[in-house]
Scaffold this active site. Structure first.
Site, mmCIF file in Angstrom:
data_model
loop_
_atom_site.group_PDB
_atom_site.id
_atom_site.type_symbol
_atom_site.label_atom_id
_atom_site.label_comp_id
_atom_site.label_asym_id
_atom_site.label_seq_id
_atom_site.Cartn_x
_atom_site.Cartn_y
_atom_site.Cartn_z
ATOM 1 N N VAL A 106 48.275 40.479 33.592
ATOM 2 C CA VAL A 106 48.712 40.014 32.273
ATOM 3 C C VAL A 106 49.916 40.825 31.787
ATOM 4 O O VAL A 106 50.342 40.693 30.649
ATOM 5 C CB VAL A 106 47.546 40.123 31.249
ATOM 6 C CG1 VAL A 106 46.373 39.239 31.674
ATOM 7 C CG2 VAL A 106 47.068 41.573 31.066
ATOM 8 N N HIS A 122 45.472 34.540 34.264
ATOM 9 C CA HIS A 122 44.624 35.223 33.269
ATOM 10 C C HIS A 122 45.375 35.461 31.956
ATOM 11 O O HIS A 122 44.969 36.308 31.162
ATOM 12 C CB HIS A 122 44.079 36.550 33.840
ATOM 13 C CG HIS A 122 43.041 36.346 34.908
ATOM 14 N ND1 HIS A 122 42.658 37.346 35.786
ATOM 15 C CD2 HIS A 122 42.291 35.248 35.244
ATOM 16 C CE1 HIS A 122 41.727 36.871 36.602
ATOM 17 N NE2 HIS A 122 41.502 35.612 36.310
ATOM 18 N N CYS A 151 46.984 36.360 11.955
ATOM 19 C CA CYS A 151 47.883 35.200 12.021
ATOM 20 C C CYS A 151 48.502 34.997 10.635
ATOM 21 O O CYS A 151 47.968 35.479 9.625
ATOM 22 C CB CYS A 151 47.042 33.993 12.412
ATOM 23 S SG CYS A 151 47.874 32.395 12.388
ATOM 24 N N ALA A 234 51.362 48.629 48.063
ATOM 25 C CA ALA A 234 52.224 47.445 48.042
ATOM 26 C C ALA A 234 53.692 47.823 47.852
ATOM 27 O O ALA A 234 54.581 47.182 48.410
ATOM 28 C CB ALA A 234 51.774 46.510 46.925
HETATM 29 C C1 BJW Z 1 46.462 48.588 45.700
HETATM 30 C C2 BJW Z 1 47.241 49.598 45.188
HETATM 31 C C3 BJW Z 1 48.534 49.661 45.672
HETATM 32 C C4 BJW Z 1 45.381 49.775 44.228
HETATM 33 N N1 BJW Z 1 48.950 48.778 46.576
HETATM 34 N N2 BJW Z 1 46.877 47.723 46.609
HETATM 35 C C5 BJW Z 1 31.495 32.929 41.089
HETATM 36 C C6 BJW Z 1 30.755 33.965 41.666
HETATM 37 C C7 BJW Z 1 30.434 35.092 40.917
HETATM 38 C C8 BJW Z 1 30.820 35.216 39.587
HETATM 39 C C9 BJW Z 1 31.533 34.197 39.020
HETATM 40 C C10 BJW Z 1 31.869 33.088 39.764
HETATM 41 N N3 BJW Z 1 32.588 32.252 38.968
HETATM 42 C C11 BJW Z 1 32.734 32.819 37.758
HETATM 43 C C12 BJW Z 1 32.097 34.004 37.741
HETATM 44 C C13 BJW Z 1 32.025 34.925 36.572
HETATM 45 C C14 BJW Z 1 33.235 35.807 36.400
HETATM 46 C C15 BJW Z 1 33.351 36.710 37.631
HETATM 47 O O1 BJW Z 1 34.132 36.495 38.524
HETATM 48 N N4 BJW Z 1 32.578 37.784 37.664
HETATM 49 C C16 BJW Z 1 32.591 38.717 38.801
HETATM 50 C C17 BJW Z 1 33.100 40.077 38.323
HETATM 51 C C18 BJW Z 1 31.217 38.785 39.378
HETATM 52 N N5 BJW Z 1 34.454 35.028 36.194
HETATM 53 C C19 BJW Z 1 34.792 34.558 35.002
HETATM 54 O O2 BJW Z 1 34.080 34.731 34.026
HETATM 55 C C20 BJW Z 1 36.073 33.752 34.901
HETATM 56 N N6 BJW Z 1 35.816 32.568 34.183
HETATM 57 C C21 BJW Z 1 35.121 31.560 34.701
HETATM 58 O O3 BJW Z 1 34.792 31.507 35.851
HETATM 59 O O4 BJW Z 1 34.838 30.600 33.812
HETATM 60 C C22 BJW Z 1 34.018 29.518 34.178
HETATM 61 C C23 BJW Z 1 34.080 28.593 33.028
HETATM 62 C C24 BJW Z 1 34.468 27.306 33.242
HETATM 63 C C25 BJW Z 1 34.556 26.453 32.175
HETATM 64 C C26 BJW Z 1 34.264 26.897 30.906
HETATM 65 C C27 BJW Z 1 33.894 28.206 30.678
HETATM 66 C C28 BJW Z 1 33.811 29.060 31.759
HETATM 67 C C29 BJW Z 1 37.120 34.494 34.078
HETATM 68 C C30 BJW Z 1 37.561 35.753 34.720
HETATM 69 C C31 BJW Z 1 38.524 36.480 33.791
HETATM 70 C C32 BJW Z 1 38.891 37.860 34.304
HETATM 71 N N7 BJW Z 1 39.571 38.576 33.272
HETATM 72 C C33 BJW Z 1 40.107 39.909 33.567
HETATM 73 C C34 BJW Z 1 40.701 40.471 32.243
HETATM 74 C C35 BJW Z 1 42.035 39.802 31.920
HETATM 75 C C36 BJW Z 1 42.619 40.332 30.666
HETATM 76 C C37 BJW Z 1 42.975 41.791 30.737
HETATM 77 O O5 BJW Z 1 43.752 42.221 31.602
HETATM 78 O O6 BJW Z 1 42.454 42.509 29.893
HETATM 79 O O7 BJW Z 1 41.115 39.808 34.569
HETATM 80 S S1 BJW Z 1 38.916 41.030 34.251
HETATM 81 C C38 BJW Z 1 40.054 41.821 35.345
HETATM 82 O O8 BJW Z 1 39.701 41.537 36.731
HETATM 83 C C39 BJW Z 1 41.410 41.130 35.109
HETATM 84 C C40 BJW Z 1 41.954 41.023 36.504
HETATM 85 O O9 BJW Z 1 42.951 40.032 36.568
HETATM 86 C C41 BJW Z 1 40.716 40.706 37.311
HETATM 87 C C42 BJW Z 1 40.856 40.988 38.772
HETATM 88 O O10 BJW Z 1 41.078 42.327 39.022
HETATM 89 P P1 BJW Z 1 42.120 42.766 40.159
HETATM 90 O O11 BJW Z 1 43.466 42.347 39.768
HETATM 91 O O12 BJW Z 1 41.626 42.328 41.475
HETATM 92 O O13 BJW Z 1 42.086 44.369 39.999
HETATM 93 P P2 BJW Z 1 41.023 45.437 40.573
HETATM 94 O O14 BJW Z 1 41.163 46.656 39.779
HETATM 95 O O15 BJW Z 1 39.669 44.850 40.669
HETATM 96 O O16 BJW Z 1 41.515 45.698 42.063
HETATM 97 C C43 BJW Z 1 42.717 46.363 42.348
HETATM 98 C C44 BJW Z 1 42.949 46.291 43.855
HETATM 99 O O17 BJW Z 1 44.214 46.843 44.136
HETATM 100 C C45 BJW Z 1 41.924 47.087 44.682
HETATM 101 O O18 BJW Z 1 41.510 46.289 45.785
HETATM 102 C C46 BJW Z 1 42.730 48.296 45.197
HETATM 103 O O19 BJW Z 1 42.328 48.735 46.490
HETATM 104 C C47 BJW Z 1 44.114 47.733 45.245
HETATM 105 N N8 BJW Z 1 45.201 48.691 45.053
HETATM 106 N N9 BJW Z 1 46.469 50.327 44.267
HETATM 107 C C48 BJW Z 1 48.057 47.825 47.028
HETATM 108 N N10 BJW Z 1 49.384 50.648 45.248
HETATM 109 ZN ZN ZN Z 2 46.021 30.998 12.227
#
Ligand code: BJW
Ligand code: ZN
Length: 244
Positions: A106, A122, A151, A234
């Protein structure tokens, strides 16, 4: 051929290409990731997991706490610069006909690096949305003069990001799925691949017959699904991989 030479050849000869990035690509810009250790976090924020703050329930319970977390992150991001990884992707896009960059981040650093078409699945930390009238607007103030911000209609605003349990922005998500189903090569960079539906884009590409390359410092649940794993930061790997 070494794995990186294989990947370079695939990149040169595959079209369309899609890229999925996560927090790891911004780590070398000084933005903490969500799940890889918290040594660098201030004591206050190291107590929380994303699941404790990035949810509608957390915001309902304590909007001020959630907004303080976002305000702190906005400050870090505002002071950050895109790194060599972001820049390499932006440069690659300019020489590529059919290319889609999908990011879970984001922070806006891909756009700051010069990437022109970024699917922010996201949302954006720089967008605010009114809880009452659903107005959306950009706001780059750091720190925010008022927490929580309001707002023009007088109601409280929330960050324009996607929290756990919320649906992804429909049009953007549809475009991401379309790009992944169509691509011949998917590059997956710096994501732990545990958050859905974003993580599901990797098996989706596999089922559609694309080649997949993962760039990550650590093993992830999709490492066993991909054709090549390039292990490391990366910001070091992407310039070597993408510099034509
Ligand atoms: C390096 C490095 C370097 C380090 N070089 N590499 C199916 C199965 C299970 C669960 C679910 C499912 N479907 C839905 C769910 C529930 C849930 C979910 O996934 N939960 C799991 C945790 C179990 N998902 C949701 O709720 C989603 N919504 C949804 O499915 O809705 C359904 C629905 C439909 C219709 C109506 C209503 C609902 C929404 C998910 C939203 C995630 N939001 C966040 C916050 C965003 C805002 C903010 O930033 O504050 O998004 S959470 C957070 O995690 C953020 C990220 O985008 C996201 C992913 O994280 P990311 O980017 O992978 O980071 P890290 O820290 O996890 O990993 C970093 C990586 O980098 C590591 O691997 C390191 O090794 C590596 N690294 N340095 C290269 N230099
Ligand atoms: Zn408003």
């Amino acid at each position: 051929m070494t794995p990186i030479e294989d990947c370079r050849e695939w990149l040169r000869n595959s079209s369309p290409i899609a890229v999925l990035t996560g927090a790891g690509i911004s780590a070398e810009s000084g933005i903490p990731t969500f799940r890889s250790g918290s040594a660098e976090l201030p004591a206050l924020w190291s107590r929380y997991r994303p699941e404790d703050l990035a949810t509608p329930l957390a915001f309902q319970r304590d909007p001020e706490l959630v907004w303080r977390w976002y305000d702190w992150r906005r400050g870090l991001i505002a002071r950050a610069q895109p790194n060599a990884g972001h820049l390499a992707l932006a440069k690659w896009e300019r020489g590529c006909d059919r290319f889609t960059l999908i990011t879970q981040n984001v922070d806006g650093l891909h756009t700051a690096a010069g990437s022109s078409r970024v699917l922010e699945i996201h949302g954006s930390i720089w967008t605010l949305r009114c809880l009452a009238c659903a107005a959306e607007w950009e706001n780059h103030a750091t720190p925010l003069p008022e927490i929580p911000p309001h707002c023009a209609c007088g109601s409280m605003a929330r960050p324009g990001v996607v929290w756990f349990g919320e649906g992804l922005p429909q049009g953007v998500w549809r475009e991401a799925e379309r790009a992944v189903r169509a691509c011949r090569l998917l590059l997956v960079v710096g994501t732990s691949a545990v958050v859905y539906p974003a993580a599901g884009l990797v098996p989706m590409a596999r089922e559609a017959g694309a080649r997949i390359i993962e760039v990550n410092r650590e093993e992830t649940p999709v490492s066993s699904l991909v054709d090549r794993v390039l292990r490391g930061p990366a910001g070091e790997i992407l310039p070597g991989l993408l510099d034509s």
